[in-house]
Structure formats: C-alpha cells, structure tokens
Design a protein around this motif. Structure first.
Motif, PDB file in Angstrom:
ATOM      1  N   ARG A  87       0.840  -1.194   0.000  1.00  0.00           N
ATOM      2  CA  ARG A  87       0.000   0.000   0.000  1.00  0.00           C
ATOM      3  C   ARG A  87       0.881   1.251   0.000  1.00  0.00           C
ATOM      4  NH1 ARG A  87      -4.703  -0.305  -2.029  1.00  0.00           N
ATOM      5  NH2 ARG A  87      -5.429   1.409  -0.770  1.00  0.00           N
ATOM      6  N   ARG A  88       2.152   1.069   0.218  1.00  0.00           N
ATOM      7  CA  ARG A  88       3.222   2.073   0.133  1.00  0.00           C
ATOM      8  C   ARG A  88       3.313   3.030   1.317  1.00  0.00           C
ATOM      9  NH1 ARG A  88       2.351   2.552  -6.046  1.00  0.00           N
ATOM     10  NH2 ARG A  88       3.452   0.677  -6.701  1.00  0.00           N
ATOM     11  N   TRP A  89       2.260   3.235   2.063  1.00  0.00           N
ATOM     12  CA  TRP A  89       2.347   4.174   3.182  1.00  0.00           C
ATOM     13  C   TRP A  89       3.324   3.720   4.262  1.00  0.00           C
ATOM     14  CZ3 TRP A  89       1.194   2.550   7.999  1.00  0.00           C
ATOM     15  CH2 TRP A  89       0.323   1.474   8.138  1.00  0.00           C
ATOM     16  N   PRO A  90       3.480   2.403   4.534  1.00  0.00           N
ATOM     17  CA  PRO A  90       4.473   2.037   5.556  1.00  0.00           C
ATOM     18  C   PRO A  90       5.896   2.419   5.143  1.00  0.00           C
ATOM     19  CG  PRO A  90       2.958   0.212   5.192  1.00  0.00           C
ATOM     20  CD  PRO A  90       2.725   1.213   4.095  1.00  0.00           C
ATOM     21  N   VAL A  91       6.212   2.229   3.870  1.00  0.00           N
ATOM     22  CA  VAL A  91       7.545   2.576   3.378  1.00  0.00           C
ATOM     23  C   VAL A  91       7.746   4.089   3.431  1.00  0.00           C
ATOM     24  CG1 VAL A  91       9.047   2.565   1.334  1.00  0.00           C
ATOM     25  CG2 VAL A  91       7.758   0.507   1.954  1.00  0.00           C
ATOM     26  N   THR A  92       6.746   4.832   2.994  1.00  0.00           N
ATOM     27  CA  THR A  92       6.817   6.294   3.038  1.00  0.00           C
ATOM     28  C   THR A  92       6.985   6.783   4.470  1.00  0.00           C
ATOM     29  OG1 THR A  92       5.442   6.451   1.071  1.00  0.00           O
ATOM     30  CG2 THR A  92       5.587   8.414   2.436  1.00  0.00           C
ATOM     31  N   ALA A  93       6.212   6.211   5.384  1.00  0.00           N
ATOM     32  CA  ALA A  93       6.293   6.617   6.796  1.00  0.00           C
ATOM     33  C   ALA A  93       7.670   6.300   7.371  1.00  0.00           C
ATOM     34  CB  ALA A  93       5.195   5.933   7.604  1.00  0.00           C
ATOM     35  N   TRP A  94       8.187   5.098   7.056  1.00  0.00           N
ATOM     36  CA  TRP A  94       9.512   4.732   7.563  1.00  0.00           C
ATOM     37  C   TRP A  94      10.578   5.692   7.038  1.00  0.00           C
ATOM     38  CZ3 TRP A  94      12.035   2.471  11.216  1.00  0.00           C
ATOM     39  CH2 TRP A  94      13.417   2.340  11.083  1.00  0.00           C
ATOM     40  N   MET A  95      10.532   5.980   5.755  1.00  0.00           N
ATOM     41  CA  MET A  95      11.559   6.830   5.155  1.00  0.00           C
ATOM     42  C   MET A  95      11.476   8.256   5.702  1.00  0.00           C
ATOM     43  SD  MET A  95      11.918   5.320   1.320  1.00  0.00           S
ATOM     44  CE  MET A  95      13.628   5.841   1.103  1.00  0.00           C
ATOM     45  N   ARG A  96      10.268   8.703   6.008  1.00  0.00           N
ATOM     46  CA  ARG A  96      10.119  10.026   6.616  1.00  0.00           C
ATOM     47  C   ARG A  96      10.698  10.001   8.043  1.00  0.00           C
ATOM     48  NH1 ARG A  96       4.810  10.562   6.387  1.00  0.00           N
ATOM     49  NH2 ARG A  96       4.918  11.136   4.193  1.00  0.00           N
ATOM     50  N   LEU A  97      10.363   8.955   8.808  1.00  0.00           N
ATOM     51  CA  LEU A  97      10.863   8.807  10.172  1.00  0.00           C
ATOM     52  C   LEU A  97      12.391   8.702  10.205  1.00  0.00           C
ATOM     53  CD1 LEU A  97      10.113   8.288  13.207  1.00  0.00           C
ATOM     54  CD2 LEU A  97      10.177   5.857  12.644  1.00  0.00           C
ATOM     55  N   ALA A  98      12.941   7.984   9.244  1.00  0.00           N
ATOM     56  CA  ALA A  98      14.393   7.782   9.169  1.00  0.00           C
ATOM     57  C   ALA A  98      15.114   8.943   8.477  1.00  0.00           C
ATOM     58  CB  ALA A  98      14.698   6.476   8.444  1.00  0.00           C
ATOM     59  N   ARG A  99      14.363   9.978   8.136  1.00  0.00           N
ATOM     60  CA  ARG A  99      14.907  11.165   7.472  1.00  0.00           C
ATOM     61  C   ARG A  99      15.635  10.804   6.178  1.00  0.00           C
ATOM     62  NH1 ARG A  99      16.760  13.103  13.155  1.00  0.00           N
ATOM     63  NH2 ARG A  99      14.886  14.179  13.842  1.00  0.00           N
ATOM     64  N   GLN A 100      14.945  10.029   5.349  1.00  0.00           N
ATOM     65  CA  GLN A 100      15.507   9.575   4.083  1.00  0.00           C
ATOM     66  C   GLN A 100      14.794  10.215   2.894  1.00  0.00           C
ATOM     67  OE1 GLN A 100      14.872   5.362   4.714  1.00  0.00           O
ATOM     68  NE2 GLN A 100      16.945   5.084   5.484  1.00  0.00           N
ATOM     69  N   ASP A 101      14.396  11.467   3.032  1.00  0.00           N
ATOM     70  CA  ASP A 101      13.636  12.146   1.978  1.00  0.00           C
ATOM     71  C   ASP A 101      14.393  12.194   0.653  1.00  0.00           C
ATOM     72  OD1 ASP A 101      11.525  12.617   3.745  1.00  0.00           O
ATOM     73  OD2 ASP A 101      12.424  14.498   4.434  1.00  0.00           O
ATOM     74  N   SER A 102      15.672  12.478   0.700  1.00  0.00           N
ATOM     75  CA  SER A 102      16.462  12.556  -0.528  1.00  0.00           C
ATOM     76  C   SER A 102      16.557  11.183  -1.193  1.00  0.00           C
ATOM     77  CB  SER A 102      17.858  13.091  -0.220  1.00  0.00           C
ATOM     78  OG  SER A 102      18.640  13.106  -1.397  1.00  0.00           O
ATOM     79  N   TRP A 103      16.800  10.156  -0.388  1.00  0.00           N
ATOM     80  CA  TRP A 103      16.898   8.808  -0.936  1.00  0.00           C
ATOM     81  C   TRP A 103      15.546   8.361  -1.484  1.00  0.00           C
ATOM     82  CZ3 TRP A 103      17.083   3.486   1.687  1.00  0.00           C
ATOM     83  CH2 TRP A 103      17.632   2.541   0.819  1.00  0.00           C
ATOM     84  N   ALA A 104      14.464   8.720  -0.788  1.00  0.00           N
ATOM     85  CA  ALA A 104      13.122   8.375  -1.267  1.00  0.00           C
ATOM     86  C   ALA A 104      12.863   9.008  -2.629  1.00  0.00           C
ATOM     87  CB  ALA A 104      12.073   8.819  -0.255  1.00  0.00           C
ATOM     88  N   ALA A 105      13.308  10.242  -2.811  1.00  0.00           N
ATOM     89  CA  ALA A 105      13.100  10.951  -4.071  1.00  0.00           C
ATOM     90  C   ALA A 105      13.974  10.407  -5.197  1.00  0.00           C
ATOM     91  CB  ALA A 105      13.382  12.442  -3.874  1.00  0.00           C
ATOM     92  N   ASN A 106      14.972   9.590  -4.853  1.00  0.00           N
ATOM     93  CA  ASN A 106      15.909   9.075  -5.850  1.00  0.00           C
ATOM     94  C   ASN A 106      15.890   7.553  -5.954  1.00  0.00           C
ATOM     95  OD1 ASN A 106      17.362  11.517  -6.899  1.00  0.00           O
ATOM     96  ND2 ASN A 106      17.595  11.828  -4.699  1.00  0.00           N
ATOM     97  N   GLY A 107      14.730   6.942  -5.720  1.00  0.00           N
ATOM     98  CA  GLY A 107      14.582   5.502  -5.934  1.00  0.00           C
ATOM     99  C   GLY A 107      14.778   4.618  -4.728  1.00  0.00           C
ATOM    100  N   GLY A 108      15.011   5.184  -3.572  1.00  0.00           N
ATOM    101  CA  GLY A 108      15.256   4.379  -2.386  1.00  0.00           C
ATOM    102  C   GLY A 108      14.055   3.611  -1.879  1.00  0.00           C
ATOM    103  N   ALA A 109      12.857   4.093  -2.191  1.00  0.00           N
ATOM    104  CA  ALA A 109      11.646   3.430  -1.679  1.00  0.00           C
ATOM    105  C   ALA A 109      11.561   1.974  -2.134  1.00  0.00           C
ATOM    106  CB  ALA A 109      10.405   4.206  -2.100  1.00  0.00           C
ATOM    107  N   ALA A 110      11.974   1.686  -3.340  1.00  0.00           N
ATOM    108  CA  ALA A 110      11.929   0.305  -3.832  1.00  0.00           C
ATOM    109  C   ALA A 110      12.823  -0.609  -2.991  1.00  0.00           C
ATOM    110  CB  ALA A 110      12.344   0.249  -5.297  1.00  0.00           C
TER     111      ALA A 110
END
Length: 130
Positions: A87-110
């Motif tokens: 559903r993607r929200w757990p990954v988004t929430a984790w990356m926000r909590l872990a302060r990984q916004d830049s990595w999320a914007a550059n393919g890290g979510a996968a």
C-alpha cells in the motif's frame, strides 16, 4: 531447515513480485478504492499461492513435513504483510521517520519496500523452522 525455508520463500517472493505481477497490479495496488484493493489482494494472493507451492515442493524434496497450522499461519502472514507493505504508506512513513527524503526521491523506496518484504519472509521462515 531455516535456511532452506527462507530461500524457498524468497524465491517465491521474487517469482510473484516480478514475472507474475501484472502492470495493472503494479500500477494500481496502492491506489485508494475498490480497484486498488482488488489489484493489491490479487497480487498478495499470488504471493501466498507461489510460496505455498514452493513450501509443499520443498518439503517433499527435503523429506520433511511442515505442520499445517504453522504453515497456514506463515502463509497468512506473508499475504497480509505483503498487502500492507505494497500500500506504500508504511515505506513512506519509515523513510520520513528515518529522514531519508532525498533517498526516497531518488529511488530508495523500492529498496526499503523489498527489505520490508524480506524481513517478513524471515519471520515466516523462523516460525516454520521453530
């Protein structure tokens, strides 16, 4: 036994997540509404079916038996966790909590998504090998 089960579940995950996932499922499984949930549930059910098949075949080849109730619980765990993670929200929430916004914007979510799936498979394999 744990390594064998974990490997079988991982291979099942790869088969269900890549060659058996349709473009429609990939594009809709995180969307709100009935169509999103339908794509999500069918995709998660594919994981359950593939992993169940590999567990049955693996038990036969390895000459071991898997108790039915723990096997069913592990497959339910795999299906539910796969559905929720996708559903993607757990990954988004984790990356926000872990302060990984830049990595999320550059393919890290996968990568975080796949790590969460593999962690769930490890839990299932641990429960099956206990």
């Amino acid at each position: 036994m744990f390594a064998d089960l974990a490997f079988l579940l991982y291979v099942g995950h790869l088969i269900a997540d890549y060659p058996l996932q349709t473009d429609h499922q990939a594009g809709h499984k995180a969307l709100p509404g009935v169509a999103g949930w339908r794509a999500n549930i069918v995709h998660a059910a594919t994981h359950v079916a593939v992993c169940a098949t590999l567990l049955v075949l693996g038990a036969a080849v390895l000459g071991c038996s898997l108790p039915a109730l723990p096997a069913l619980a592990a497959l339910l765990w795999i299906g539910v966790t796969h559905s929720v993670i996708d559903r993607r929200w757990p990954v988004t929430a984790w990356m926000r909590l872990a302060r990984q916004d830049s990595w999320a914007a550059n393919g890290g979510a996968a990568h975080v998504d796949q790590t969460a799936h593999i962690a769930a498979l490890v839990v299932a394999a641990l429960c099956l090998s206990a």
